[in-house]
Design a protein around this motif. Structure first.
Motif, mmCIF file in Angstrom:
data_model
loop_
_atom_site.group_PDB
_atom_site.id
_atom_site.type_symbol
_atom_site.label_atom_id
_atom_site.label_comp_id
_atom_site.label_asym_id
_atom_site.label_seq_id
_atom_site.Cartn_x
_atom_site.Cartn_y
_atom_site.Cartn_z
ATOM 1 N N GLY A 1 22.555 -54.889 20.880
ATOM 2 C CA GLY A 1 21.795 -53.668 20.769
ATOM 3 C C GLY A 1 20.629 -53.535 20.109
ATOM 4 O O GLY A 1 20.420 -52.434 19.857
ATOM 5 N N ASN B 1 17.857 -49.717 24.049
ATOM 6 C CA ASN B 1 18.650 -49.700 22.969
ATOM 7 C C ASN B 1 18.289 -48.716 21.767
ATOM 8 O O ASN B 1 17.117 -48.990 21.346
ATOM 9 C CB ASN B 1 19.032 -51.103 22.528
ATOM 10 N N HIS C 1 24.126 -46.505 19.406
ATOM 11 C CA HIS C 1 25.207 -46.994 18.980
ATOM 12 C C HIS C 1 24.796 -47.379 17.404
ATOM 13 O O HIS C 1 23.975 -47.374 16.954
ATOM 14 C CB HIS C 1 25.628 -48.474 19.563
ATOM 15 N N HIS D 1 27.774 -50.849 20.717
ATOM 16 C CA HIS D 1 26.964 -51.056 21.735
ATOM 17 C C HIS D 1 27.633 -51.581 23.154
ATOM 18 O O HIS D 1 28.663 -52.186 22.825
ATOM 19 C CB HIS D 1 25.632 -52.530 21.480
#
Length: 308
Positions: free
Chosen positions: A191, A204, A182, A162
């Motif tokens: 994240g 995210n 991620h 992240h």
């Protein structure tokens, strides 16, 4: 039009302790992989102080300068080190990011790739971490907004970790959309989807260990690209980390070179549709040297194809 490649030998002067994954050989492998490609090759300048102050306070910059050793290493945290050449390397990396924005915003290049190190997306406003010293992608976004007067800029981070630093720097910036895919769980532990920024400007997209390229394509097609189209940025900045590769030793996603190529191709097509093709990419992670080299070449090949 063309693709600009920005680099400088100073980036090889940032030396880490033996066995450290963020090593000089990373950039050597990337540059070797890009040899022979028809690119606009640009010498990365040193970053201007006023540019750096867009993302870091003077006290932080001074801390880095004061801690730079005359020999050996200075440990900023268990993962992040300074050597005698680190400050010059970091300042050149930041300068490469802003110069790349200048070239693309000014119409001298359609897109650009900054092949520099150390990486930047973990460097928070006042905290170096995760191998990173200066927030290059966030700086590129701020430079486009402040110096070039753009109304909206998007940062897309596909590094396996992240981009907590970019998120921290851009958290309160309503005109910058930060999108990060991620692996989760994975360092640095940030994240989560509910981290959305002060203005709903952070997206995210955590991916489970073992996520392969097919699943990645579904996520980007179904979630990320629609958000980018809705935001309609005037430039896209890419944090191009290649450590989501199946061979990477620091994480557990299962992407291959063709997946990075596909993602780059789609981001370029999106940029072409909504912002005149304006895209700036900065190198982040990738720690299997051969996989990094192949993936970086695939990435830049797609940038070059999109530039025409």
């Amino acid at each position: 039009m063309t693709t600009a490649l920005l680099t400088h030998a100073d980036a090889l002067g940032h030396v880490t302790p033996p066995g450290h994954p963020e090593q000089v050989a990373r950039l050597e492998h990337v540059l070797h992989a890009l040899e022979g490609m028809d690119l606009m090759r640009v010498t990365a300048p040193m970053a201007a102080e006023d540019d750096l102050l867009r993302v870091h306070p003077e006290s932080y910059l001074e801390m880095l300068r004061l801690n730079a050793p005359s020999e050996g290493f200075a440990e900023l945290d268990p993962d992040t080190f300074l050597s005698p050449g680190s400050v010059e390397a970091a300042w050149r990396g930041a300068g490469a990011a802003t110069r790349a924005v200048d070239l693309v915003a000014g119409g001298e290049a359609t897109n650009a790739f900054s092949a520099m190190r150390p990486p930047g997306h973990h460097a928070e406003t006042e905290t170096p971490m995760g191998f990173c010293l200066l927030g290059n992608a966030a700086l590129a976004a701020r430079h486009a907004l402040d110096h070039h007067g753009m109304g909206r800029v998007a940062v897309v981070d596909f590094d396996v970790h992240h981009g907590n630093g970019t998120q921290d720097i851009l958290w309160d910036e309503p005109n910058a959309l930060f999108v990060s895919s991620h692996q989760m769980p994975l360092w640095p532990g940030t994240g989560k989807p509910d981290e959305t920024g002060a203005y709903g400007n952070v997206m995210n997209v955590p991916l489970a260990p073992g996520t392969d390229g097919a699943r990645m394509r579904e996520v980007y097609t179904g979630e990320v690209f629609p958000r980018l189209r809705a935001f309609a940025p005037e430039m896209i900045v890419v944090s191009a980390g290649f450590d989501a590769h199946l061979a990477d030793p620091l994480a557990h996603l299962e992407w291959l070179e063709e997946d990075f190529a596909w993602l780059t191709r789609e981001l370029c097509a999106l940029a072409d549709a909504i912002c005149g093709g304006r895209l700036v990419s900065v190198l982040e992670g990738g720690y299997d040297l051969e996989a990094l080299a192949r993936s970086a070449r695939a990435h830049v090949s797609e940038l070059k194809e999109a530039a025409g």
